[in-house]
Scaffold this motif. Structure first.
Motif, PDB file in Angstrom:
ATOM      1  N   ASP A 186     -50.882  93.211  97.389  1.00 52.74           N
ATOM      2  CA  ASP A 186     -51.451  93.125  96.594  1.00 52.74           C
ATOM      3  C   ASP A 186     -50.689  92.376  95.602  1.00 52.74           C
ATOM      4  OD1 ASP A 186     -54.404  93.910  96.217  1.00 52.74           O
ATOM      5  OD2 ASP A 186     -53.618  95.708  94.782  1.00 52.74           O
ATOM      6  N   VAL A 189     -50.318  88.888  95.814  1.00 51.80           N
ATOM      7  CA  VAL A 189     -50.687  87.269  96.117  1.00 51.80           C
ATOM      8  C   VAL A 189     -52.039  87.600  95.641  1.00 51.80           C
ATOM      9  CG1 VAL A 189     -51.928  86.402  98.269  1.00 51.80           C
ATOM     10  CG2 VAL A 189     -49.883  87.435  98.645  1.00 51.80           C
ATOM     11  N   ASN A 190     -52.657  89.351  95.191  1.00 49.40           N
ATOM     12  CA  ASN A 190     -54.130  89.595  94.199  1.00 49.40           C
ATOM     13  C   ASN A 190     -54.289  88.855  92.916  1.00 49.40           C
ATOM     14  OD1 ASN A 190     -54.748  89.312  96.774  1.00 49.40           O
ATOM     15  ND2 ASN A 190     -54.831  91.551  97.131  1.00 49.40           N
ATOM     16  N   GLN A 191     -52.913  89.550  92.441  1.00 49.94           N
ATOM     17  CA  GLN A 191     -52.915  90.273  91.215  1.00 49.94           C
ATOM     18  C   GLN A 191     -52.076  88.355  90.375  1.00 49.94           C
ATOM     19  OE1 GLN A 191     -51.792  93.698  90.125  1.00 49.94           O
ATOM     20  NE2 GLN A 191     -52.410  94.460  91.270  1.00 49.94           N
ATOM     21  N   GLN A 192     -51.247  88.098  91.117  1.00 43.53           N
ATOM     22  CA  GLN A 192     -50.170  87.559  90.334  1.00 43.53           C
ATOM     23  C   GLN A 192     -50.311  86.144  90.820  1.00 43.53           C
ATOM     24  OE1 GLN A 192     -46.250  88.378  91.170  1.00 43.53           O
ATOM     25  NE2 GLN A 192     -45.842  89.423  88.556  1.00 43.53           N
ATOM     26  N   GLY A 193     -51.389  85.723  92.795  1.00 38.22           N
ATOM     27  CA  GLY A 193     -51.952  84.949  92.292  1.00 38.22           C
ATOM     28  C   GLY A 193     -51.210  83.726  93.298  1.00 38.22           C
ATOM     29  N   LYS A 194     -49.431  84.460  93.843  1.00 36.97           N
ATOM     30  CA  LYS A 194     -47.868  83.502  94.320  1.00 36.97           C
ATOM     31  C   LYS A 194     -48.530  83.879  95.794  1.00 36.97           C
ATOM     32  CE  LYS A 194     -45.824  84.592  90.173  1.00 36.97           C
ATOM     33  NZ  LYS A 194     -43.690  84.860  89.589  1.00 36.97           N
ATOM     34  N   SER A 195     -48.515  82.966  96.675  1.00 36.54           N
ATOM     35  CA  SER A 195     -47.341  82.807  98.307  1.00 36.54           C
ATOM     36  C   SER A 195     -46.470  84.612  98.167  1.00 36.54           C
ATOM     37  CB  SER A 195     -47.380  82.142  98.545  1.00 36.54           C
ATOM     38  OG  SER A 195     -48.011  80.877  97.565  1.00 36.54           O
ATOM     39  N   ARG A 321     -45.180  77.738  87.533  1.00 31.06           N
ATOM     40  CA  ARG A 321     -45.116  77.319  88.548  1.00 31.06           C
ATOM     41  C   ARG A 321     -44.700  75.789  88.919  1.00 31.06           C
ATOM     42  NH1 ARG A 321     -48.232  78.608  92.825  1.00 31.06           N
ATOM     43  NH2 ARG A 321     -48.919  79.518  91.626  1.00 31.06           N
TER      44      ARG A 321
END
Length: 554
Positions: A186, A189-195, A321
Protein backbone atom coordinates in the motif's frame (compact mmCIF):
# COMPACT_ATOMS: atom_id res chain seq x y z
CA UNK A 1 61.60 11.93 24.24
CA UNK A 2 58.05 12.40 25.55
CA UNK A 3 56.83 9.72 27.89
CA UNK A 4 53.57 7.84 27.41
CA UNK A 5 50.56 8.84 29.47
CA UNK A 6 50.25 6.96 32.74
CA UNK A 7 47.41 4.44 32.93
CA UNK A 8 44.45 5.59 35.01
CA UNK A 9 43.39 3.22 37.79
CA UNK A 10 40.25 1.24 36.95
CA UNK A 11 38.53 -0.21 40.01
CA UNK A 12 36.18 -3.14 40.21
CA UNK A 13 33.33 -0.78 41.09
CA UNK A 14 33.90 1.19 37.86
CA UNK A 15 33.96 -2.06 35.89
CA UNK A 16 30.63 -3.08 37.43
CA UNK A 17 29.08 0.25 36.49
CA UNK A 18 30.37 -0.12 32.94
CA UNK A 19 28.75 -3.55 32.60
CA UNK A 20 25.47 -2.22 33.97
CA UNK A 21 25.51 0.62 31.42
CA UNK A 22 26.06 -1.87 28.59
CA UNK A 23 23.17 -3.97 29.83
CA UNK A 24 20.87 -0.94 29.95
CA UNK A 25 21.79 -0.08 26.36
CA UNK A 26 20.41 -3.45 25.27
CA UNK A 27 17.13 -2.95 27.15
CA UNK A 28 14.22 -1.04 25.59
CA UNK A 29 11.94 0.82 28.00
CA UNK A 30 8.31 0.89 26.94
CA UNK A 31 5.63 2.96 28.67
CA UNK A 32 2.41 1.24 29.72
CA UNK A 33 -0.81 2.62 31.24
CA UNK A 34 0.29 1.40 34.65
CA UNK A 35 3.82 2.77 34.48
CA UNK A 36 7.07 1.85 32.78
CA UNK A 37 7.98 -1.75 32.03
CA UNK A 38 11.39 -3.02 30.97
CA UNK A 39 11.51 -5.59 28.14
CA UNK A 40 14.63 -7.60 27.49
CA UNK A 41 15.98 -7.03 23.98
CA UNK A 42 18.59 -9.38 22.60
CA UNK A 43 20.97 -8.64 19.71
CA UNK A 44 21.04 -11.94 17.89
CA UNK A 45 24.13 -11.20 15.77
CA UNK A 46 25.95 -8.98 18.26
CA UNK A 47 29.77 -9.01 17.97
CA UNK A 48 31.48 -7.98 21.22
CA UNK A 49 34.73 -7.02 19.48
CA UNK A 50 33.05 -4.47 17.19
CA UNK A 51 31.26 -2.19 19.66
CA UNK A 52 33.69 0.71 19.93
CA UNK A 53 32.02 3.15 17.56
CA UNK A 54 28.57 3.84 16.22
CA UNK A 55 29.71 3.14 12.66
CA UNK A 56 30.91 -0.38 13.47
CA UNK A 57 29.21 -3.64 12.57
CA UNK A 58 26.96 -3.78 15.65
CA UNK A 59 25.17 -0.68 14.44
CA UNK A 60 23.03 -2.97 12.27
CA UNK A 61 22.67 -5.85 14.75
CA UNK A 62 19.25 -7.53 14.66
CA UNK A 63 17.31 -6.87 17.85
CA UNK A 64 14.30 -8.84 19.13
CA UNK A 65 12.39 -9.26 22.36
CA UNK A 66 13.40 -12.33 24.33
CA UNK A 67 10.86 -14.57 26.03
CA UNK A 68 10.71 -14.67 29.82
CA UNK A 69 11.93 -17.56 31.95
CA UNK A 70 8.32 -18.50 32.81
CA UNK A 71 7.39 -18.77 29.12
CA UNK A 72 10.50 -20.84 28.53
CA UNK A 73 9.60 -23.28 31.31
CA UNK A 74 6.06 -23.78 30.00
CA UNK A 75 7.30 -24.48 26.46
CA UNK A 76 9.74 -27.11 27.70
CA UNK A 77 6.90 -28.87 29.53
CA UNK A 78 4.79 -28.81 26.35
CA UNK A 79 7.59 -30.64 24.51
CA UNK A 80 6.76 -33.82 26.47
CA UNK A 81 3.15 -33.94 25.23
CA UNK A 82 2.17 -36.07 22.24
CA UNK A 83 1.78 -34.72 18.70
CA UNK A 84 -1.60 -33.92 17.13
CA UNK A 85 -1.23 -34.21 13.33
CA UNK A 86 -3.15 -31.62 11.30
CA UNK A 87 -4.94 -32.16 8.02
CA UNK A 88 -3.84 -30.77 4.66
CA UNK A 89 -6.68 -28.25 4.74
CA UNK A 90 -5.31 -26.86 8.00
CA UNK A 91 -2.03 -26.09 6.20
CA UNK A 92 -3.79 -23.39 4.19
CA UNK A 93 -2.99 -19.90 5.49
CA UNK A 94 -4.72 -16.58 4.94
CA UNK A 95 -2.23 -13.65 4.95
CA UNK A 96 -4.86 -11.27 6.35
CA UNK A 97 -4.79 -13.23 9.62
CA UNK A 98 -1.14 -12.32 10.17
CA UNK A 99 -1.10 -8.71 8.94
CA UNK A 100 -4.02 -6.77 10.47
CA UNK A 101 -4.64 -3.28 9.17
CA UNK A 102 -3.60 -1.79 12.52
CA UNK A 103 -0.09 -3.23 12.18
CA UNK A 104 2.21 -1.37 9.78
CA UNK A 105 5.94 -0.86 9.40
CA UNK A 106 7.72 2.36 10.51
CA UNK A 107 7.95 5.01 7.80
CA UNK A 108 10.37 7.90 7.63
CA UNK A 109 8.87 10.96 9.36
CA UNK A 110 8.55 14.20 7.33
CA UNK A 111 11.70 16.30 6.94
CA UNK A 112 12.90 19.44 5.17
CA UNK A 113 16.25 20.83 4.06
CA UNK A 114 16.33 23.34 6.94
CA UNK A 115 16.84 20.52 9.47
CA UNK A 116 20.35 19.56 10.53
CA UNK A 117 21.48 15.90 10.64
CA UNK A 118 21.39 16.05 14.45
CA UNK A 119 17.78 17.29 14.40
CA UNK A 120 16.82 14.58 11.93
CA UNK A 121 18.46 11.92 14.05
CA UNK A 122 16.65 13.06 17.18
CA UNK A 123 13.32 13.27 15.33
CA UNK A 124 13.65 9.75 13.93
CA UNK A 125 14.71 8.36 17.30
CA UNK A 126 11.67 9.94 18.92
CA UNK A 127 9.36 8.76 16.13
CA UNK A 128 10.57 5.16 16.36
CA UNK A 129 10.15 5.13 20.15
CA UNK A 130 6.56 6.39 19.78
CA UNK A 131 5.93 3.83 17.03
CA UNK A 132 6.97 0.94 19.28
CA UNK A 133 4.89 2.40 22.12
CA UNK A 134 1.78 2.41 19.90
CA UNK A 135 2.36 -1.22 18.95
CA UNK A 136 2.86 -2.17 22.57
CA UNK A 137 -0.44 -0.49 23.52
CA UNK A 138 -2.42 -2.17 20.70
CA UNK A 139 -4.62 -5.24 21.35
CA UNK A 140 -2.45 -7.28 18.95
CA UNK A 141 0.66 -6.87 21.10
CA UNK A 142 0.36 -10.23 22.90
CA UNK A 143 0.09 -12.11 19.59
CA UNK A 144 2.88 -10.25 17.82
CA UNK A 145 6.05 -12.12 17.02
CA UNK A 146 9.67 -11.06 16.60
CA UNK A 147 10.23 -7.95 14.52
CA UNK A 148 13.17 -5.64 13.90
CA UNK A 149 13.86 -3.17 16.71
CA UNK A 150 16.95 -1.53 15.26
CA UNK A 151 16.23 1.93 13.88
CA UNK A 152 19.43 1.90 11.81
CA UNK A 153 18.16 -1.10 9.84
CA UNK A 154 14.82 0.59 9.15
CA UNK A 155 16.72 3.63 7.91
CA UNK A 156 18.27 1.40 5.26
CA UNK A 157 14.76 0.49 4.06
CA UNK A 158 13.77 4.16 3.95
CA UNK A 159 16.75 4.97 1.74
CA UNK A 160 15.97 2.10 -0.64
CA UNK A 161 12.30 3.10 -0.89
CA UNK A 162 13.34 6.70 -1.64
CA UNK A 163 15.88 5.74 -4.31
CA UNK A 164 14.15 2.95 -6.23
CA UNK A 165 11.88 3.26 -9.26
CA UNK A 166 10.69 -0.34 -8.96
CA UNK A 167 10.61 -2.26 -5.70
CA UNK A 168 11.51 -5.95 -5.92
CA UNK A 169 10.03 -7.80 -2.92
CA UNK A 170 11.53 -11.29 -2.59
CA UNK A 171 9.65 -13.96 -0.61
CA UNK A 172 10.19 -17.65 0.02
CA UNK A 173 7.38 -19.41 -1.84
CA UNK A 174 7.04 -21.97 0.97
CA UNK A 175 5.79 -19.18 3.28
CA UNK A 176 4.74 -16.60 0.70
CA UNK A 177 1.63 -15.42 2.54
CA UNK A 178 3.55 -14.77 5.74
CA UNK A 179 6.34 -12.78 4.08
CA UNK A 180 4.22 -10.34 2.08
CA UNK A 181 3.20 -7.34 4.25
CA UNK A 182 0.20 -5.58 2.64
CA UNK A 183 1.24 -2.30 4.33
CA UNK A 184 4.43 -2.24 2.25
CA UNK A 185 2.44 -2.76 -0.97
CA UNK A 186 0.00 0.00 0.00
CA UNK A 187 2.81 2.43 0.84
CA UNK A 188 4.85 1.81 -2.32
CA UNK A 189 2.05 1.50 -4.88
CA UNK A 190 -0.74 3.69 -3.51
CA UNK A 191 1.11 6.36 -1.52
CA UNK A 192 4.42 6.69 -3.41
CA UNK A 193 2.96 5.83 -6.84
CA UNK A 194 5.81 3.43 -7.66
CA UNK A 195 5.74 -0.06 -9.18
CA UNK A 196 6.25 -3.29 -7.28
CA UNK A 197 7.30 -6.77 -8.38
CA UNK A 198 6.83 -9.79 -6.12
CA UNK A 199 9.42 -12.52 -6.67
CA UNK A 200 8.42 -16.01 -5.54
CA UNK A 201 11.85 -17.45 -4.80
CA UNK A 202 12.97 -21.08 -4.20
CA UNK A 203 10.25 -22.48 -6.45
CA UNK A 204 12.33 -25.64 -6.92
CA UNK A 205 11.31 -26.75 -3.41
CA UNK A 206 7.54 -26.96 -3.93
CA UNK A 207 5.16 -28.40 -6.56
CA UNK A 208 4.40 -26.09 -9.46
CA UNK A 209 0.69 -26.09 -8.57
CA UNK A 210 1.44 -24.40 -5.22
CA UNK A 211 3.50 -21.70 -6.95
CA UNK A 212 0.62 -21.10 -9.37
CA UNK A 213 -1.83 -20.96 -6.46
CA UNK A 214 0.12 -18.25 -4.64
CA UNK A 215 0.62 -16.33 -7.89
CA UNK A 216 -3.10 -16.20 -8.64
CA UNK A 217 -4.10 -15.44 -5.05
CA UNK A 218 -1.65 -12.56 -4.54
CA UNK A 219 -2.29 -11.09 -8.00
CA UNK A 220 -6.02 -11.01 -7.36
CA UNK A 221 -5.57 -9.50 -3.91
CA UNK A 222 -3.16 -6.72 -4.97
CA UNK A 223 -4.11 -5.02 -8.27
CA UNK A 224 -1.16 -3.95 -10.38
CA UNK A 225 1.26 -6.27 -8.60
CA UNK A 226 3.61 -8.17 -10.91
CA UNK A 227 4.35 -11.71 -9.68
CA UNK A 228 7.33 -13.57 -11.16
CA UNK A 229 9.14 -16.80 -10.33
CA UNK A 230 12.77 -17.44 -9.52
CA UNK A 231 15.17 -20.09 -8.30
CA UNK A 232 18.93 -19.97 -7.95
CA UNK A 233 18.99 -23.78 -8.25
CA UNK A 234 17.58 -24.59 -11.71
CA UNK A 235 18.04 -28.09 -13.05
CA UNK A 236 21.31 -27.36 -14.87
CA UNK A 237 22.98 -26.11 -11.65
CA UNK A 238 22.26 -29.32 -9.74
CA UNK A 239 24.08 -32.65 -9.85
CA UNK A 240 22.43 -36.04 -9.30
CA UNK A 241 19.03 -36.80 -7.84
CA UNK A 242 17.17 -34.31 -5.71
CA UNK A 243 15.45 -36.59 -3.17
CA UNK A 244 16.29 -39.78 -1.30
CA UNK A 245 14.11 -42.83 -0.80
CA UNK A 246 12.47 -41.45 2.35
CA UNK A 247 11.53 -38.17 0.63
CA UNK A 248 14.17 -35.81 2.01
CA UNK A 249 15.23 -33.11 -0.43
CA UNK A 250 18.86 -33.41 -1.48
CA UNK A 251 20.12 -30.54 -3.64
CA UNK A 252 23.73 -30.95 -4.71
CA UNK A 253 25.01 -27.81 -6.40
CA UNK A 254 27.62 -28.15 -9.10
CA UNK A 255 30.99 -26.54 -8.53
CA UNK A 256 30.55 -24.29 -11.55
CA UNK A 257 27.28 -22.35 -11.65
CA UNK A 258 25.47 -20.86 -14.64
CA UNK A 259 23.44 -17.70 -14.71
CA UNK A 260 19.77 -18.39 -13.87
CA UNK A 261 18.67 -17.08 -17.24
CA UNK A 262 15.03 -18.19 -17.05
CA UNK A 263 14.30 -16.36 -13.79
CA UNK A 264 16.29 -13.30 -14.91
CA UNK A 265 14.26 -13.22 -18.12
CA UNK A 266 10.97 -13.19 -16.18
CA UNK A 267 12.18 -10.23 -14.08
CA UNK A 268 13.36 -8.44 -17.24
CA UNK A 269 9.96 -8.91 -18.90
CA UNK A 270 8.16 -7.53 -15.83
CA UNK A 271 10.44 -4.47 -15.75
CA UNK A 272 9.87 -3.89 -19.48
CA UNK A 273 6.11 -3.82 -18.93
CA UNK A 274 6.43 -1.34 -16.06
CA UNK A 275 9.02 0.95 -17.65
CA UNK A 276 7.14 1.03 -20.99
CA UNK A 277 10.15 2.22 -23.00
CA UNK A 278 11.18 5.07 -20.68
CA UNK A 279 14.56 3.35 -20.11
CA UNK A 280 16.52 1.36 -22.69
CA UNK A 281 16.79 -2.17 -21.27
CA UNK A 282 18.43 -3.64 -24.34
CA UNK A 283 21.78 -3.92 -22.58
CA UNK A 284 20.18 -6.07 -19.87
CA UNK A 285 18.69 -8.38 -22.50
CA UNK A 286 22.07 -8.58 -24.26
CA UNK A 287 23.77 -9.44 -20.96
CA UNK A 288 21.40 -12.37 -20.42
CA UNK A 289 22.10 -13.68 -23.92
CA UNK A 290 25.86 -13.37 -23.51
CA UNK A 291 26.09 -14.95 -20.06
CA UNK A 292 23.58 -17.76 -20.54
CA UNK A 293 26.21 -20.49 -20.88
CA UNK A 294 29.03 -18.75 -18.99
CA UNK A 295 29.92 -20.57 -15.77
CA UNK A 296 31.19 -19.00 -12.56
CA UNK A 297 32.61 -20.46 -9.38
CA UNK A 298 30.16 -20.21 -6.48
CA UNK A 299 33.08 -20.12 -4.01
CA UNK A 300 34.87 -17.20 -5.61
CA UNK A 301 35.23 -13.95 -3.72
CA UNK A 302 32.38 -11.49 -4.08
CA UNK A 303 32.79 -8.33 -6.12
CA UNK A 304 31.21 -5.87 -3.70
CA UNK A 305 29.51 -2.90 -5.33
CA UNK A 306 29.23 0.69 -4.12
CA UNK A 307 28.69 0.51 -0.37
CA UNK A 308 26.67 3.28 1.23
CA UNK A 309 27.86 3.55 4.85
CA UNK A 310 27.52 6.77 6.79
CA UNK A 311 27.47 7.72 10.46
CA UNK A 312 23.79 8.39 11.15
CA UNK A 313 21.92 7.60 7.94
CA UNK A 314 19.90 10.85 7.87
CA UNK A 315 20.98 12.16 4.48
CA UNK A 316 18.46 13.74 2.11
CA UNK A 317 17.37 12.18 -1.14
CA UNK A 318 14.75 13.55 -3.49
CA UNK A 319 13.50 10.88 -5.87
CA UNK A 320 13.54 11.53 -9.60
CA UNK A 321 12.05 8.79 -11.77
CA UNK A 322 14.59 7.17 -14.14
CA UNK A 323 17.21 9.80 -13.28
CA UNK A 324 19.88 10.11 -16.02
CA UNK A 325 18.22 7.28 -17.94
CA UNK A 326 18.97 4.71 -15.20
CA UNK A 327 16.40 2.28 -13.80
CA UNK A 328 16.89 1.76 -10.04
CA UNK A 329 15.52 -1.51 -8.65
CA UNK A 330 15.32 -1.92 -4.88
CA UNK A 331 15.57 -5.46 -3.46
CA UNK A 332 13.72 -5.94 -0.16
CA UNK A 333 12.80 -9.02 1.81
CA UNK A 334 13.08 -10.81 5.11
CA UNK A 335 16.32 -12.51 6.14
CA UNK A 336 17.20 -15.76 4.37
CA UNK A 337 14.72 -15.38 1.50
CA UNK A 338 17.60 -15.40 -0.98
CA UNK A 339 18.04 -11.71 -1.88
CA UNK A 340 21.82 -11.97 -2.19
CA UNK A 341 21.62 -15.27 -4.08
CA UNK A 342 19.08 -13.73 -6.46
CA UNK A 343 21.36 -10.77 -7.18
CA UNK A 344 24.31 -13.09 -7.81
CA UNK A 345 22.18 -15.25 -10.09
CA UNK A 346 20.88 -12.26 -12.05
CA UNK A 347 24.38 -10.77 -12.39
CA UNK A 348 25.86 -14.06 -13.58
CA UNK A 349 28.70 -13.81 -11.04
CA UNK A 350 29.17 -13.41 -7.31
CA UNK A 351 28.69 -9.75 -6.41
CA UNK A 352 27.13 -10.11 -2.94
CA UNK A 353 28.40 -12.40 -0.20
CA UNK A 354 25.89 -15.04 0.92
CA UNK A 355 25.35 -16.50 4.36
CA UNK A 356 22.69 -18.59 6.10
CA UNK A 357 22.89 -16.35 9.16
CA UNK A 358 20.08 -13.75 9.31
CA UNK A 359 21.41 -10.21 9.25
CA UNK A 360 24.49 -11.06 7.15
CA UNK A 361 23.86 -8.07 4.85
CA UNK A 362 24.41 -5.20 7.27
CA UNK A 363 23.77 -2.17 5.04
CA UNK A 364 22.34 -1.57 1.61
CA UNK A 365 24.66 -1.43 -1.37
CA UNK A 366 24.16 -0.38 -4.98
CA UNK A 367 25.36 -2.58 -7.83
CA UNK A 368 25.13 -1.70 -11.52
CA UNK A 369 23.72 -4.63 -13.46
CA UNK A 370 24.27 -2.67 -16.69
CA UNK A 371 24.97 1.05 -17.27
CA UNK A 372 21.18 1.57 -17.43
CA UNK A 373 20.07 -0.76 -14.57
CA UNK A 374 21.07 -0.34 -10.93
CA UNK A 375 20.24 -2.77 -8.10
CA UNK A 376 19.98 -1.72 -4.43
CA UNK A 377 20.26 -4.58 -1.94
CA UNK A 378 18.60 -3.80 1.41
CA UNK A 379 19.38 -5.74 4.62
CA UNK A 380 16.88 -8.40 5.58
CA UNK A 381 14.00 -6.93 7.59
CA UNK A 382 11.50 -8.68 9.84
CA UNK A 383 8.27 -6.72 9.50
CA UNK A 384 5.80 -6.46 12.42
CA UNK A 385 3.18 -9.20 12.13
CA UNK A 386 1.30 -11.91 13.98
CA UNK A 387 3.25 -14.72 12.31
CA UNK A 388 3.91 -17.44 14.92
CA UNK A 389 7.45 -17.56 16.18
CA UNK A 390 7.81 -21.20 15.16
CA UNK A 391 7.15 -20.25 11.53
CA UNK A 392 9.57 -17.33 11.78
CA UNK A 393 12.27 -19.80 12.79
CA UNK A 394 11.43 -22.10 9.85
CA UNK A 395 11.48 -19.07 7.53
CA UNK A 396 14.96 -18.14 8.77
CA UNK A 397 13.98 -14.79 10.28
CA UNK A 398 15.45 -15.76 13.64
CA UNK A 399 18.86 -17.48 13.98
CA UNK A 400 18.53 -21.10 15.03
CA UNK A 401 21.74 -20.88 17.05
CA UNK A 402 20.11 -18.26 19.31
CA UNK A 403 17.09 -20.42 20.19
CA UNK A 404 16.55 -21.05 23.87
CA UNK A 405 13.70 -23.51 23.27
CA UNK A 406 13.47 -25.33 19.89
CA UNK A 407 10.73 -27.86 20.73
CA UNK A 408 7.77 -25.62 19.82
CA UNK A 409 9.10 -25.34 16.27
CA UNK A 410 9.79 -29.09 16.14
CA UNK A 411 6.16 -29.68 17.14
CA UNK A 412 4.86 -27.38 14.41
CA UNK A 413 7.00 -29.20 11.86
CA UNK A 414 6.20 -32.72 13.07
CA UNK A 415 2.44 -32.15 13.14
CA UNK A 416 2.49 -31.29 9.42
CA UNK A 417 5.11 -33.73 8.16
CA UNK A 418 5.86 -37.34 9.07
CA UNK A 419 9.26 -36.67 10.60
CA UNK A 420 9.91 -40.21 11.94
CA UNK A 421 9.41 -41.55 8.41
CA UNK A 422 11.45 -38.81 6.73
CA UNK A 423 14.32 -39.11 9.20
CA UNK A 424 13.97 -42.92 9.39
CA UNK A 425 14.29 -42.97 13.17
CA UNK A 426 13.02 -45.38 15.83
CA UNK A 427 11.22 -44.34 18.98
CA UNK A 428 13.78 -44.02 21.82
CA UNK A 429 11.38 -45.78 24.24
CA UNK A 430 9.80 -48.20 21.70
CA UNK A 431 6.45 -46.44 22.00
CA UNK A 432 3.83 -45.67 19.35
CA UNK A 433 3.15 -42.10 20.50
CA UNK A 434 5.63 -39.41 19.50
CA UNK A 435 6.36 -36.11 21.17
CA UNK A 436 8.75 -33.35 20.01
CA UNK A 437 11.25 -34.50 22.62
CA UNK A 438 11.03 -38.11 21.35
CA UNK A 439 11.80 -37.02 17.80
CA UNK A 440 14.85 -35.07 18.94
CA UNK A 441 16.05 -37.98 21.09
CA UNK A 442 15.54 -40.42 18.20
CA UNK A 443 17.53 -38.22 15.82
CA UNK A 444 20.28 -37.73 18.42
CA UNK A 445 20.50 -41.51 18.88
CA UNK A 446 20.75 -42.09 15.13
CA UNK A 447 23.35 -39.38 14.57
CA UNK A 448 25.35 -40.13 17.70
CA UNK A 449 24.82 -36.75 19.37
CA UNK A 450 26.02 -37.31 22.96
CA UNK A 451 26.73 -34.75 25.69
CA UNK A 452 30.36 -34.48 26.74
CA UNK A 453 30.08 -34.87 30.52
CA UNK A 454 27.06 -37.05 31.25
CA UNK A 455 27.14 -39.00 27.93
CA UNK A 456 23.39 -38.46 27.48
CA UNK A 457 21.54 -37.85 24.24
CA UNK A 458 22.19 -34.28 23.12
CA UNK A 459 18.59 -33.26 22.46
CA UNK A 460 19.34 -29.60 21.77
CA UNK A 461 21.93 -30.43 19.13
CA UNK A 462 19.51 -32.84 17.46
CA UNK A 463 16.74 -30.21 17.45
CA UNK A 464 19.08 -27.63 15.90
CA UNK A 465 20.10 -30.16 13.25
CA UNK A 466 16.47 -30.86 12.30
CA UNK A 467 15.64 -27.15 12.11
CA UNK A 468 18.65 -26.45 9.90
CA UNK A 469 17.54 -29.23 7.56
CA UNK A 470 14.11 -27.57 7.36
CA UNK A 471 15.69 -24.17 6.71
CA UNK A 472 17.90 -25.58 3.93
CA UNK A 473 14.93 -27.33 2.31
CA UNK A 474 15.98 -30.91 3.04
CA UNK A 475 12.86 -31.24 5.16
CA UNK A 476 10.45 -29.31 2.98
CA UNK A 477 7.35 -27.84 4.58
CA UNK A 478 5.24 -25.56 2.41
CA UNK A 479 2.00 -23.80 3.27
CA UNK A 480 -0.90 -23.52 0.84
CA UNK A 481 -2.94 -20.48 -0.19
CA UNK A 482 -6.60 -20.30 0.89
CA UNK A 483 -8.92 -22.88 -0.77
CA UNK A 484 -5.97 -24.67 -2.38
CA UNK A 485 -7.29 -28.12 -1.43
CA UNK A 486 -10.67 -27.44 -3.08
CA UNK A 487 -9.17 -25.91 -6.23
CA UNK A 488 -6.09 -28.13 -6.58
CA UNK A 489 -7.13 -29.42 -9.99
CA UNK A 490 -7.54 -25.89 -11.32
CA UNK A 491 -4.01 -24.94 -10.28
CA UNK A 492 -2.51 -28.16 -11.67
CA UNK A 493 -3.93 -27.49 -15.13
CA UNK A 494 -3.56 -23.70 -15.36
CA UNK A 495 -1.33 -22.20 -18.10
CA UNK A 496 1.16 -20.85 -15.53
CA UNK A 497 2.42 -24.37 -14.82
CA UNK A 498 4.54 -24.48 -17.99
CA UNK A 499 6.20 -21.14 -17.21
CA UNK A 500 6.99 -22.24 -13.66
CA UNK A 501 8.62 -25.45 -14.88
CA UNK A 502 10.52 -23.45 -17.49
CA UNK A 503 12.04 -21.27 -14.75
CA UNK A 504 12.89 -24.45 -12.85
CA UNK A 505 14.63 -25.68 -16.05
CA UNK A 506 12.54 -28.86 -16.03
CA UNK A 507 11.00 -28.63 -19.48
CA UNK A 508 14.02 -29.82 -21.44
CA UNK A 509 13.66 -33.34 -19.98
CA UNK A 510 10.21 -34.31 -18.78
CA UNK A 511 11.59 -37.38 -17.03
CA UNK A 512 13.40 -35.27 -14.40
CA UNK A 513 10.36 -33.32 -13.28
CA UNK A 514 9.12 -35.92 -10.86
CA UNK A 515 12.42 -35.82 -8.97
CA UNK A 516 13.20 -32.11 -8.84
CA UNK A 517 9.64 -31.00 -8.21
CA UNK A 518 8.99 -33.57 -5.49
CA UNK A 519 7.83 -32.55 -2.05
CA UNK A 520 8.65 -34.58 0.99
CA UNK A 521 5.26 -34.27 2.63
CA UNK A 522 2.95 -35.35 -0.23
CA UNK A 523 3.73 -38.40 -2.35
CA UNK A 524 0.45 -38.27 -4.26
CA UNK A 525 1.25 -34.73 -5.36
CA UNK A 526 4.58 -35.95 -6.74
CA UNK A 527 2.93 -38.66 -8.85
CA UNK A 528 0.36 -36.26 -10.27
CA UNK A 529 3.06 -33.72 -11.07
CA UNK A 530 5.19 -36.32 -12.83
CA UNK A 531 2.21 -37.45 -14.92
CA UNK A 532 1.43 -33.85 -15.85
CA UNK A 533 4.94 -33.30 -17.17
CA UNK A 534 4.75 -36.12 -19.68
CA UNK A 535 1.39 -34.97 -20.95
CA UNK A 536 2.47 -31.36 -21.63
CA UNK A 537 5.64 -32.14 -23.57
CA UNK A 538 4.72 -30.05 -26.62
CA UNK A 539 3.87 -26.94 -24.60
CA UNK A 540 6.98 -27.32 -22.47
CA UNK A 541 9.23 -27.53 -25.53
CA UNK A 542 7.70 -24.36 -26.90
CA UNK A 543 8.40 -22.48 -23.68
CA UNK A 544 11.99 -23.70 -23.60
CA UNK A 545 12.46 -22.57 -27.21
CA UNK A 546 11.16 -19.12 -26.21
CA UNK A 547 14.44 -18.40 -24.46
CA UNK A 548 16.49 -20.30 -27.04
CA UNK A 549 15.27 -17.78 -29.59
CA UNK A 550 17.21 -15.08 -27.74
CA UNK A 551 20.44 -16.97 -28.42
CA UNK A 552 19.68 -17.21 -32.14
CA UNK A 553 19.31 -13.44 -32.52
CA UNK A 554 23.03 -12.84 -31.94
Amino acid sequence: MPQARRKTPFSGKAKKQQLQAKKQNKTLLLSTPGGTTSYDVVSVNYQPGRSRGRGEGNRYALKFYRETDEELKMKKEEALKSLNPVSERDMEVDPSDFFPEEISFPKRPPWNFDMTPAQLDAQEQRYFKEYVDRLQASPHWKDMSYFELNLETWRQLWRVLEMCDILLLIVDVRFAGMMFPPSLYDYVVNQQGKSMILVLNKIDLVPASVVAGWQQYLSARCPGLKVVYFTSCPGYNLAGGTSDKAGLQVRRRKGRQRMCAEGATKILEACKDLVAGAVDLGSWETKIREETNVEFDDDEQAEVGETILEKPDTSFYTHERYKNGVLTIGCVGQPNVGKSSLMNAVMGRKVVSVSRTPGHTKHFQTIYLTPQVRLCDCPGLVFPSKVPRSIQILMGSYPIAQLREPYTTIRYLAERLDLPKLLRIDHPENDDTWSPRDICDGWAKKRGYITAKAARLDTYRAANSILRMALDGKICLWLRPPKFTEEREKYETCPEIKYIKWVQALTSDAGESGDIGSQSGSNSEDEEQSDGDSGDSEDNTAVCNKFAALLQEE
